[in-house]
Design a protein around this motif. Structure first.
Motif, PDB file in Angstrom:
ATOM      1  N   ILE A 257       0.884  -1.202  -0.046  1.00 15.83           N
ATOM      2  CA  ILE A 257      -0.135  -0.072  -0.014  1.00 15.83           C
ATOM      3  C   ILE A 257       0.771   1.301   0.108  1.00 15.83           C
ATOM      4  O   ILE A 257       1.749   1.383   0.861  1.00 15.83           O
ATOM      5  CB  ILE A 257      -0.754   0.031   1.140  1.00 15.83           C
ATOM      6  N   THR A 258       0.498   2.175  -0.912  1.00 17.06           N
ATOM      7  CA  THR A 258       1.184   3.264  -0.971  1.00 17.06           C
ATOM      8  C   THR A 258       0.379   4.588  -0.615  1.00 17.06           C
ATOM      9  O   THR A 258      -0.499   4.882  -1.255  1.00 17.06           O
ATOM     10  CB  THR A 258       2.078   3.577  -2.450  1.00 17.06           C
ATOM     11  N   THR A 259       0.774   5.114   0.561  1.00 14.85           N
ATOM     12  CA  THR A 259       0.204   6.430   0.874  1.00 14.85           C
ATOM     13  C   THR A 259       0.396   7.533   0.097  1.00 14.85           C
ATOM     14  O   THR A 259       1.479   7.844   0.154  1.00 14.85           O
ATOM     15  CB  THR A 259       0.090   6.633   2.312  1.00 14.85           C
ATOM     16  N   VAL A 260      -0.548   8.492  -0.506  1.00 12.95           N
ATOM     17  CA  VAL A 260      -0.079   9.294  -1.133  1.00 12.95           C
ATOM     18  C   VAL A 260      -1.104  10.605  -0.487  1.00 12.95           C
ATOM     19  O   VAL A 260      -1.927  10.683  -0.174  1.00 12.95           O
ATOM     20  CB  VAL A 260      -0.414   9.135  -2.617  1.00 12.95           C
ATOM     21  N   ILE A 261      -0.168  11.792  -0.944  1.00 11.33           N
ATOM     22  CA  ILE A 261      -1.115  13.076  -0.753  1.00 11.33           C
ATOM     23  C   ILE A 261      -1.381  13.551  -1.992  1.00 11.33           C
ATOM     24  O   ILE A 261      -0.554  13.507  -2.841  1.00 11.33           O
ATOM     25  CB  ILE A 261      -0.544  14.027   0.246  1.00 11.33           C
ATOM     26  N   LEU A 280       5.843  15.873   3.006  1.00  9.94           N
ATOM     27  CA  LEU A 280       7.209  15.241   2.485  1.00  9.94           C
ATOM     28  C   LEU A 280       8.278  15.418   3.570  1.00  9.94           C
ATOM     29  O   LEU A 280       9.069  14.725   3.205  1.00  9.94           O
ATOM     30  CB  LEU A 280       7.356  16.170   1.065  1.00  9.94           C
ATOM     31  N   ARG A 281       7.948  16.259   4.294  1.00  6.88           N
ATOM     32  CA  ARG A 281       9.168  16.310   5.142  1.00  6.88           C
ATOM     33  C   ARG A 281       8.945  15.390   6.687  1.00  6.88           C
ATOM     34  O   ARG A 281       9.862  15.036   7.352  1.00  6.88           O
ATOM     35  CB  ARG A 281       9.390  17.803   5.945  1.00  6.88           C
ATOM     36  N   LEU A 282       7.798  14.794   6.681  1.00  5.41           N
ATOM     37  CA  LEU A 282       7.484  13.898   7.816  1.00  5.41           C
ATOM     38  C   LEU A 282       8.557  12.587   7.613  1.00  5.41           C
ATOM     39  O   LEU A 282       8.686  11.810   6.720  1.00  5.41           O
ATOM     40  CB  LEU A 282       6.032  13.509   7.962  1.00  5.41           C
TER      41      LEU A 282
END
Length: 282
Positions: A257-261, A280-282
């Motif tokens: 599973i790839t989580t995306v925003i 993206l910094r998390l």
């Protein structure tokens, strides 16, 4: 071509029945039939194949259905974004983030905290959705940004950034015989007699047939699992939210599973851009 005609056609194409489509639209069947016929004549193509017993889409009709949905979503998005822009004030600006209820909770909490600490951040209103609902909210302008999960959520026509990729686990009631295994396969979970797979609602609110319980969100499903009524397969990160009465077992052959925003490609919102950079910094 008018949006009214597109709505008429989408209703018929989705129902594949003029009577049900007319009822859905709140109109009589004869004017609906005439409107579709006029649309076909103007386009010079057959969109539907009609017999005394059935209505089916032609190849041109399949294309028309897809394009009509996109066009209607765009019209609805224009309406919602325009109204929201008019109602926004300098003192109370906000953006709406859509995410599936019960999914990526830890990631979402970190994102909201990190963004709130950024200079110039604004309020983020979180909308918790049922399965697949985030994409609809994003396309229709009811949300500015969304957390989606590939390969299950449709990310076509959105700009996206990947946040993390992970395996999946089976969530089972504590004490079940399958919890003694080091790992499982999808085949192991396909037909567990005492743990039927849950049934999620279709877009129209109806449920597919089957022995499993009808569910609307992951919180409800977790309670059913703890009671020994069902099971589910979820991203590995869900472990942090589990109670002692359920157990997670890795599923070796489940897709990652790839989580995306995700956000609309035409978005020019600085707060959305700032939120994405924070993610993206998390």
């Amino acid at each position: 071509m008018e949006t009214r005609e597109l709505r008429y056609f989408v209703a018929v194409a989705e129902e594949l029945h003029f009577g049900r489509a007319a009822q859905r639209l709140g109109m009589a069947q004869p004017p609906l039939s005439r409107a579709i016929s006029q649309l076909e004549r103007r386009l010079g193509v057959a969109l539907l194949q009609r017999t005394s017993r059935s209505v089916t889409l032609t190849e041109a009709g399949e294309v028309m259905l897809h394009e009509a949905r996109v066009a209607l979503d765009a019209v609805e998005a224009t309406e919602h974004r325009t109204r929201r822009a008019a109602h926004a004030t300098v003192d109370h600006p906000s953006i709406v983030l859509a995410t599936k209820a019960g999914a990526s909770s830890e990631l979402l909490a970190k994102l909201l905290d990190a963004y709130a600490a950024e200079p110039g951040s604004i309020r983020v209103d979180v909308t918790l959705c049922g399965p697949g609902e985030q994409t609809r909210l994003l396309r229709t302008g009811r949300a500015d940004v969304a957390i989606l999960h590939q390969p299950y959520d449709d990310t076509a026509h959105f700009d996206i950034e990947e946040l993390r990729t992970e395996g999946q686990v089976a969530i089972l009631p504590a004490g079940h015989v399958l919890t003694t295994r080091e790992h499982l396969t999808l085949n192991d979970l396909a037909d567990v007699p005492d743990l039927p797979l849950p049934r999620w609602p279709r877009p129209d609110g109806s449920y597919p047939a089957g022995p499993g319980p009808e569910v609307q969100n992951h919180t409800q499903l977790l309670q059913l699992i703890s009671l020994g009524r069902s099971l589910m397969v979820s991203p590995d990160s869900c472990r942090s939210q589990l109670r002692d009465d359920v157990v997670a077992v890795p599923v070796a052959d489940a897709p990652t599973i790839t989580t995306v925003i995700a956000w609309p490609p035409h978005s020019r919102s600085r707060p959305v851009a700032d939120l994405v950079r924070t993610a993206l910094r998390l």
